[in-house]
Design an enzyme around this catalytic site. Structure first.
Site, mmCIF file in Angstrom:
data_model
loop_
_atom_site.group_PDB
_atom_site.id
_atom_site.type_symbol
_atom_site.label_atom_id
_atom_site.label_comp_id
_atom_site.label_asym_id
_atom_site.label_seq_id
_atom_site.Cartn_x
_atom_site.Cartn_y
_atom_site.Cartn_z
ATOM 1 N N HIS A 129 0.816 -1.220 0.000
ATOM 2 C CA HIS A 129 0.000 0.000 0.000
ATOM 3 C C HIS A 129 0.852 1.273 0.000
ATOM 4 O O HIS A 129 0.348 2.356 -0.284
ATOM 5 C CB HIS A 129 -0.979 -0.001 1.182
ATOM 6 C CG HIS A 129 -0.374 0.263 2.520
ATOM 7 N ND1 HIS A 129 -0.041 -0.745 3.398
ATOM 8 C CD2 HIS A 129 -0.046 1.416 3.154
ATOM 9 C CE1 HIS A 129 0.452 -0.229 4.508
ATOM 10 N NE2 HIS A 129 0.458 1.084 4.377
ATOM 11 N N ASP A 188 0.474 -7.722 1.558
ATOM 12 C CA ASP A 188 0.836 -6.302 1.630
ATOM 13 C C ASP A 188 2.350 -6.113 1.641
ATOM 14 O O ASP A 188 2.870 -5.244 2.335
ATOM 15 C CB ASP A 188 0.205 -5.629 2.852
ATOM 16 C CG ASP A 188 0.128 -4.111 2.694
ATOM 17 O OD1 ASP A 188 0.340 -3.622 1.569
ATOM 18 O OD2 ASP A 188 -0.105 -3.410 3.703
ATOM 19 N N SER A 223 4.622 2.675 7.897
ATOM 20 C CA SER A 223 4.321 1.511 7.072
ATOM 21 C C SER A 223 5.509 1.135 6.202
ATOM 22 O O SER A 223 6.077 1.986 5.508
ATOM 23 C CB SER A 223 3.115 1.790 6.173
ATOM 24 O OG SER A 223 1.945 1.894 6.932
#
Length: 464
Positions: A122, A152, A225
């Site tokens: 993402h 992911d 992230s």
């Protein structure tokens, strides 16, 4: 006599001093705790020395792990161009004016000296340009090598003329609940930020995601992230991925993809170009469903097998409906997320030793993982499967995937049972190929697909 009295007095004082010194410096105390009741007992205390700093966090040195990690964690910038209409007038009358660049940021972890970097899918999704900034403030353009939206995880690379500091993957299966960990990343564009916490839980499931995470209370915020979760030895045990919060910021816990899963995804992308997913071939019952509650399945310690798929490893190994999976390769299985977390680190062709409880008998079965034969492709939501040899002969084709399920929106169009041959001008060879090609479609893109019906006739459809 006077002289004798003086000598006696000196001797008494000398003895007193000697006795006092012994009591004060040499004699070990022997205390006891007395409970004031009729059955009073003497409990000897422990004389094990304790640190003057006290137990717990003061005993742990994070400095070396932090020093070795910050230089291997990078800042990732995603530049994407908005292709959609920017106003209601453009929506109805068309648009072709200026395109608006959109910038997203995250983190990444260098995993090799020659510039391979692992991050979250993402973080780099829909990027037109990727830039990576190292801890020394040098910026490089990055190339997308491959990605796996399910886990992911994405792999990117920068070209450098020197060897880079990097982190080696640790063994996340050996991570223990309560173990100290560090989260390193770039929250809110604050580079080289290190936070500390403990592993709060392992094999944690999140909502409907078919994934298993490490849960930690190390502070993680937007921008973290793709960053590193390391233990106090500096081993990479996870890729920080998600937080659960009503505000979008840290509220006490966060989640990381275990390093064993991330490592396997990266190795698959580098070796095969896509992720090799092995499946056991069983169906389970959701733990909190009415059926599970009524039949006591929600109270089972393990994974209840509600069904076995034909032509799967579980089917070939003779696993049965009603079996309860307790153990795989000496790894205890308490819930479904334990199961998927372990299998996600394996490939088709790997053999697992599965221990099940069948009635009152504990039994072991060697099970060969097989490649998944069906998948749901992005955007359209069609469920497709690889063609069998018989189906290839029936449709007179060597390429394509068969549509075996469609969403309610397309239920009356007769797509089910047809073979999906190509996406645009690109042939579709298997289900992974279909997933990759349809994953490129954005909300405002147009594309054509070619299908083959049971009469052998080709049909072309424009989708938007």
């Amino acid at each position: 006599m006077k002289k004798f009295g003086s000598l006696l007095l000196v001797s008494v004082f000398a003895g007193a001093i000697t006795l006092g010194a012994y009591k004060l410096f040499l004699e070990k105390p022997n205390y006891a705790v007395i409970q004031e009741d009729n059955g009073a007992q003497l409990i000897s205390t422990s004389y094990t020395p304790t640190s003057a700093k006290g137990a717990g966090i003061n005993e742990v040195d994070f400095t070396m792990a932090a020093k070795n990690t910050v230089n291997a964690v990078v800042h990732v910038k995603n530049v994407a161009t908005s292709k959609g209409p920017s106003s209601i007038m453009e929506f109805f009358y068309g648009y072709g004016g200026s395109q608006t660049p959109q910038v997203g940021t995250g983190s990444g972890v260098i995993i090799s000296q020659d510039g391979y970097i692992v991050t979250n899918n993402h973080v780099i999704a829909n990027a037109d340009q990727l830039q990576v900034t190292l801890n020394n403030n040098k910026t490089y353009d990055a190339e997308l090598i491959g990605t796996d939206p399910n886990s992911d995880i994405a792999l990117i690379k920068i070209d450098v003329d020197r060897q880079l500091p990097y982190l080696a993957f640790g063994d996340s299966d050996n991570t223990k609940v309560g173990e100290w960990v560090l989260a390193v990343g770039n929250p809110f564009n604050l580079t080289s930020t290190v936070t500390a916490g403990i592993v709060s839980a392992k094999a944690r499931a999140l909502a409907s995601l078919d994934q298993s995470f490490i849960q930690t209370d190390a502070a993680v915020n937007p921008g973290n992230s793709g960053g590193a979760l390391v233990n106090t030895n500096g081993d990479l045990i996870g890729i920080n991925t998600a937080i659960t919060s009503q505000t979008g910021s840290y509220v006490g816990y966060s989640f990381a993809v275990p390093s064993n899963i991330a490592k396997k995804v990266v190795e698959d992308i580098m070796e095969y170009g896509n992720v090799q997913k092995g499946i056991l071939g069983i169906n389970t019952v959701p733990m909190n469903s009415p059926y599970a509650v009524e039949n006591g399945i929600n109270e089972i310690d393990g994974v209840y097998i509600a069904g076995v798929e034909e032509d799967s490893g579980a089917y070939d190994a003779d696993l049965k409906e009603g079996d309860i999976i307790k153990n795989i390769d000496n790894v205890e299985i308490h819930k479904f997320s334990d199961l998927i977390g372990y299998i996600a680190s394996k490939r088709p062709g790997d053999e697992l030793l599965v221990t099940v409880l069948r009635g009152d008998e504990r039994m072991e079965f060697p099970v060969m993982l097989k490649e998944r034969q069906t998948i749901i492709i992005p955007v359209l939501g069609f469920e497709v499967k690889n063609l069998t040899e018989d189906e290839k002969k029936a449709f007179k084709t060597k390429k394509g995937v068969k549509i075996i399920g469609v969403p309610e929106t397309y239920r009356n169009y007769g797509f089910e049972g047809k073979v999906l041959l190509s996406f645009g001008d690109e042939e579709i060879n298997n289900i992974q190929d279909a997933k990759t090609k349809f994953g490129r479609i954005s909300r405002y893109d147009r594309a054509s697909i070619t299908m083959l019906n049971k009469k052998g006739e080709k049909e072309r459809l424009i989708i938007q």
